[in-house]
Design a protein around this motif. Structure first.
Motif, PDB file in Angstrom:
ATOM      1  N   ASN A  64       0.811  -1.235   0.002  1.00 16.22           N
ATOM      2  CA  ASN A  64      -0.091  -0.071  -0.089  1.00 16.22           C
ATOM      3  C   ASN A  64       0.931   1.349   0.077  1.00 16.22           C
ATOM      4  O   ASN A  64       0.769   2.014   1.026  1.00 16.22           O
ATOM      5  CB  ASN A  64      -0.918   0.124   1.327  1.00 16.22           C
ATOM      6  CG  ASN A  64      -2.031  -1.192   1.042  1.00 16.22           C
ATOM      7  OD1 ASN A  64      -2.018  -1.958   0.307  1.00 16.22           O
ATOM      8  ND2 ASN A  64      -2.986  -1.144   2.047  1.00 16.22           N
ATOM      9  N   TYR A  65       1.476   1.489  -1.134  1.00 17.15           N
ATOM     10  CA  TYR A  65       2.360   2.537  -1.388  1.00 17.15           C
ATOM     11  C   TYR A  65       1.621   3.898  -1.619  1.00 17.15           C
ATOM     12  O   TYR A  65       1.994   5.085  -1.846  1.00 17.15           O
ATOM     13  CB  TYR A  65       3.568   2.200  -2.085  1.00 17.15           C
ATOM     14  CG  TYR A  65       4.481   1.357  -1.617  1.00 17.15           C
ATOM     15  CD1 TYR A  65       5.458   1.687  -0.928  1.00 17.15           C
ATOM     16  CD2 TYR A  65       4.056   0.043  -2.358  1.00 17.15           C
ATOM     17  CE1 TYR A  65       6.267   0.433  -0.274  1.00 17.15           C
ATOM     18  CE2 TYR A  65       5.216  -1.000  -1.863  1.00 17.15           C
ATOM     19  CZ  TYR A  65       6.134  -0.596  -0.959  1.00 17.15           C
ATOM     20  OH  TYR A  65       7.091  -1.728  -0.458  1.00 17.15           O
ATOM     21  N   GLY A  66       0.443   3.662  -2.266  1.00 18.27           N
ATOM     22  CA  GLY A  66      -0.279   4.723  -3.114  1.00 18.27           C
ATOM     23  C   GLY A  66      -0.876   5.798  -1.885  1.00 18.27           C
ATOM     24  O   GLY A  66      -0.661   5.731  -0.560  1.00 18.27           O
ATOM     25  N   PHE A  67      -1.634   6.834  -2.275  1.00 17.93           N
ATOM     26  CA  PHE A  67      -1.991   7.853  -1.562  1.00 17.93           C
ATOM     27  C   PHE A  67      -3.190   8.303  -1.690  1.00 17.93           C
ATOM     28  O   PHE A  67      -4.277   7.967  -0.789  1.00 17.93           O
ATOM     29  CB  PHE A  67      -1.176   9.181  -1.732  1.00 17.93           C
ATOM     30  CG  PHE A  67      -1.234  10.215  -0.663  1.00 17.93           C
ATOM     31  CD1 PHE A  67      -0.778  10.100   0.613  1.00 17.93           C
ATOM     32  CD2 PHE A  67      -2.011  11.354  -1.007  1.00 17.93           C
ATOM     33  CE1 PHE A  67      -1.016  10.888   1.753  1.00 17.93           C
ATOM     34  CE2 PHE A  67      -2.223  12.344  -0.086  1.00 17.93           C
ATOM     35  CZ  PHE A  67      -1.726  12.287   1.469  1.00 17.93           C
ATOM     36  N   TYR A  68      -3.829   8.639  -2.781  1.00 18.13           N
ATOM     37  CA  TYR A  68      -5.011   8.866  -3.099  1.00 18.13           C
ATOM     38  C   TYR A  68      -6.015   7.793  -3.590  1.00 18.13           C
ATOM     39  O   TYR A  68      -7.071   7.572  -3.199  1.00 18.13           O
ATOM     40  CB  TYR A  68      -5.287   9.937  -4.233  1.00 18.13           C
ATOM     41  CG  TYR A  68      -4.520  11.338  -4.033  1.00 18.13           C
ATOM     42  CD1 TYR A  68      -4.751  12.088  -2.962  1.00 18.13           C
ATOM     43  CD2 TYR A  68      -3.175  11.446  -4.648  1.00 18.13           C
ATOM     44  CE1 TYR A  68      -3.870  13.300  -2.624  1.00 18.13           C
ATOM     45  CE2 TYR A  68      -2.642  12.707  -4.721  1.00 18.13           C
ATOM     46  CZ  TYR A  68      -2.970  13.436  -3.567  1.00 18.13           C
ATOM     47  OH  TYR A  68      -2.136  14.572  -3.413  1.00 18.13           O
ATOM     48  N   ASP A 101      -0.979   0.391  -6.733  1.00 20.98           N
ATOM     49  CA  ASP A 101      -0.772  -0.852  -5.636  1.00 20.98           C
ATOM     50  C   ASP A 101      -1.338  -1.986  -6.401  1.00 20.98           C
ATOM     51  O   ASP A 101      -0.777  -3.390  -6.426  1.00 20.98           O
ATOM     52  CB  ASP A 101      -1.247  -0.686  -4.448  1.00 20.98           C
ATOM     53  CG  ASP A 101      -0.394   0.056  -3.489  1.00 20.98           C
ATOM     54  OD1 ASP A 101       0.790  -0.196  -3.238  1.00 20.98           O
ATOM     55  OD2 ASP A 101      -0.855   1.527  -3.308  1.00 20.98           O
ATOM     56  N   LYS A 102      -2.591  -1.990  -6.879  1.00 18.37           N
ATOM     57  CA  LYS A 102      -3.439  -3.010  -7.525  1.00 18.37           C
ATOM     58  C   LYS A 102      -2.629  -3.495  -8.703  1.00 18.37           C
ATOM     59  O   LYS A 102      -2.513  -5.003  -9.069  1.00 18.37           O
ATOM     60  CB  LYS A 102      -4.693  -2.900  -7.825  1.00 18.37           C
ATOM     61  CG  LYS A 102      -5.427  -2.807  -6.334  1.00 18.37           C
ATOM     62  CD  LYS A 102      -7.068  -2.593  -6.488  1.00 18.37           C
ATOM     63  CE  LYS A 102      -7.636  -2.456  -5.258  1.00 18.37           C
ATOM     64  NZ  LYS A 102      -9.102  -2.298  -5.233  1.00 18.37           N
ATOM     65  N   ILE A 103      -2.103  -2.339  -9.605  1.00 20.83           N
ATOM     66  CA  ILE A 103      -1.494  -2.810 -10.887  1.00 20.83           C
ATOM     67  C   ILE A 103       0.004  -3.450 -10.558  1.00 20.83           C
ATOM     68  O   ILE A 103       0.235  -4.382 -11.187  1.00 20.83           O
ATOM     69  CB  ILE A 103      -1.078  -1.512 -11.783  1.00 20.83           C
ATOM     70  CG1 ILE A 103      -2.647  -1.138 -12.266  1.00 20.83           C
ATOM     71  CG2 ILE A 103      -0.416  -1.961 -12.936  1.00 20.83           C
ATOM     72  CD1 ILE A 103      -2.631   0.129 -12.981  1.00 20.83           C
ATOM     73  N   ALA A 104       0.599  -3.105  -9.689  1.00 18.75           N
ATOM     74  CA  ALA A 104       2.114  -3.436  -9.377  1.00 18.75           C
ATOM     75  C   ALA A 104       2.037  -4.547  -8.131  1.00 18.75           C
ATOM     76  O   ALA A 104       3.031  -5.389  -8.057  1.00 18.75           O
ATOM     77  CB  ALA A 104       2.632  -2.149  -8.633  1.00 18.75           C
ATOM     78  N   GLY A 105       0.799  -5.238  -7.867  1.00 23.76           N
ATOM     79  CA  GLY A 105       0.712  -6.130  -6.804  1.00 23.76           C
ATOM     80  C   GLY A 105       1.286  -5.972  -5.424  1.00 23.76           C
ATOM     81  O   GLY A 105       1.650  -6.848  -5.009  1.00 23.76           O
ATOM     82  N   THR A 106       1.225  -4.686  -5.140  1.00 22.53           N
ATOM     83  CA  THR A 106       1.593  -4.141  -3.795  1.00 22.53           C
ATOM     84  C   THR A 106       0.338  -3.895  -2.758  1.00 22.53           C
ATOM     85  O   THR A 106       0.542  -3.494  -1.776  1.00 22.53           O
ATOM     86  CB  THR A 106       2.363  -3.321  -3.605  1.00 22.53           C
ATOM     87  OG1 THR A 106       1.859  -2.131  -4.304  1.00 22.53           O
ATOM     88  CG2 THR A 106       3.919  -3.549  -4.243  1.00 22.53           C
ATOM     89  N   PHE A 107      -0.978  -4.424  -3.210  1.00 20.77           N
ATOM     90  CA  PHE A 107      -1.970  -3.918  -2.525  1.00 20.77           C
ATOM     91  C   PHE A 107      -2.295  -4.955  -1.431  1.00 20.77           C
ATOM     92  O   PHE A 107      -2.281  -6.112  -1.554  1.00 20.77           O
ATOM     93  CB  PHE A 107      -3.084  -4.060  -3.554  1.00 20.77           C
ATOM     94  CG  PHE A 107      -4.721  -3.681  -2.638  1.00 20.77           C
ATOM     95  CD1 PHE A 107      -4.869  -2.364  -2.202  1.00 20.77           C
ATOM     96  CD2 PHE A 107      -5.487  -4.577  -2.610  1.00 20.77           C
ATOM     97  CE1 PHE A 107      -6.101  -2.030  -1.389  1.00 20.77           C
ATOM     98  CE2 PHE A 107      -6.504  -4.573  -1.924  1.00 20.77           C
ATOM     99  CZ  PHE A 107      -6.967  -3.237  -1.241  1.00 20.77           C
ATOM    100  N   SER A 108      -2.451  -4.559  -0.361  1.00 18.73           N
ATOM    101  CA  SER A 108      -3.066  -5.482   0.756  1.00 18.73           C
ATOM    102  C   SER A 108      -4.391  -4.833   1.568  1.00 18.73           C
ATOM    103  O   SER A 108      -4.383  -3.480   1.677  1.00 18.73           O
ATOM    104  CB  SER A 108      -1.959  -5.607   1.736  1.00 18.73           C
ATOM    105  OG  SER A 108      -2.498  -6.332   3.149  1.00 18.73           O
ATOM    106  N   SER A 109      -5.420  -5.353   1.631  1.00 18.06           N
ATOM    107  CA  SER A 109      -6.948  -5.071   2.357  1.00 18.06           C
ATOM    108  C   SER A 109      -6.731  -4.937   3.685  1.00 18.06           C
ATOM    109  O   SER A 109      -7.527  -4.411   4.247  1.00 18.06           O
ATOM    110  CB  SER A 109      -7.872  -5.680   1.863  1.00 18.06           C
ATOM    111  OG  SER A 109      -7.947  -7.174   2.044  1.00 18.06           O
ATOM    112  N   THR A 110      -5.859  -5.611   4.367  1.00 19.95           N
ATOM    113  CA  THR A 110      -5.978  -5.940   5.781  1.00 19.95           C
ATOM    114  C   THR A 110      -4.659  -5.654   6.695  1.00 19.95           C
ATOM    115  O   THR A 110      -3.989  -6.278   6.187  1.00 19.95           O
ATOM    116  CB  THR A 110      -6.638  -7.402   6.144  1.00 19.95           C
ATOM    117  OG1 THR A 110      -7.729  -7.618   5.628  1.00 19.95           O
ATOM    118  CG2 THR A 110      -7.019  -7.397   7.722  1.00 19.95           C
ATOM    119  N   PRO A 111      -4.750  -4.839   7.409  1.00 21.44           N
ATOM    120  CA  PRO A 111      -3.249  -4.987   8.496  1.00 21.44           C
ATOM    121  C   PRO A 111      -3.154  -5.888   9.299  1.00 21.44           C
ATOM    122  O   PRO A 111      -4.000  -6.841   9.643  1.00 21.44           O
ATOM    123  CB  PRO A 111      -3.885  -3.553   9.257  1.00 21.44           C
ATOM    124  CG  PRO A 111      -5.177  -3.656   9.537  1.00 21.44           C
ATOM    125  CD  PRO A 111      -5.813  -3.975   8.142  1.00 21.44           C
TER     126      PRO A 111
END
Length: 245
Positions: free
Chosen positions: A222-226, A231-241
């Protein structure tokens, strides 16, 4: 004095006066963010915390002061670049033009901030660019402004470069800066203010408080801001801490 006259008068001010105005304005915006955070958390005190609150420290207050100074410097630099016509500002745009310019600013800056943020996590530069922000493994009202000078000035320079590439309207710039402050403040909330919206299809595309809380607990995600787009395109997205639902 109207807004246009005030903005144009800035370019005629001596450096000392411009610096004081810039410092005062940035200090006011910082305090507004902190007060907004505290008021919302007080009103919504019954909501479930995303994570424990980060303890306030004296070193954090000092770092917030440094960030305010850096933001003030960036504003002074931007005014001088405008004065010498390196940055162009449009004062005659329609509201339709203002709207699409705001969208462009948000999306372009979101991409640039994603790239910069991800680079800032590289081990070779992490310690002197971004580690200070991640001393907050959780968040509080100061977290948005606990940045290294490199980070604070870096984000500002990205915006100046974008503004130098196209003649944006002054309304679009001001609206973008307001969105940036609100988004940064809400992104560092310790609660999800509208949890049902955050779980909706639209909410899943937005950088919500849960999204950024996850980054503080899982720095590799989750490096994104707005938005969550990059993150979803680059595969760095996570939905849960960690420890989350």
């Amino acid at each position: 004095m109207n807004t246009i006259s005030f903005l144009k008068d800035l370019t005629a001010l001596p450096l000392s006066q411009l610096a004081l105005i810039s410092l005062g304005l940035n200090l006011l915006l910082c305090l507004a963010s902190i007060v907004f955070y505290l008021v919302v958390h007080k009103i919504a005190s019954n909501q479930k915390l995303l994570a424990p609150y980060q303890i306030w420290r004296g070193s954090d207050i000092f770092q917030v002061g440094i960030t305010v100074l850096c933001n003030a410097f960036v504003l002074v630099l931007g005014v001088y670049l405008w004065k010498y016509q390196i940055v162009q500002i449009n004062f005659n745009a329609s509201w339709g033009t203002v709207l699409w310019q705001v969208i462009v600013l948000v999306l372009v800056m979101d991409f640039l901030m994603y790239v910069f943020h991800r680079l800032a996590h590289m081990p070779i530069i992490y310690s002197f660019i971004h580690r200070k922000h991640h001393d907050h493994t959780h968040v509080n009202a100061l977290s948005l402004f606990v940045l290294s000078p490199f980070e604070a000035i870096g984000f500002g320079l990205f915006l100046i470069v974008v503004l130098g590439c196209f003649s944006f309207s002054y309304q679009a710039i001001m609206l973008y800066l307001l969105i940036n402050l609100l988004w940064g403040t809400i992104g560092h909330f310790n609660i999800e203010l509208f949890p049902a919206f955050a779980k909706s299809m639209v909410g899943q595309l937005i950088g919500t408080a849960r999204f950024h809380n996850t980054h503080h607990q899982m720095p590799q995600a989750n490096y994104g801001f707005y938005t969550t787009l990059w993150d979803k395109i680059a595969g760095t997205f996570s939905s849960t801490p960690k420890g989350g639902e």
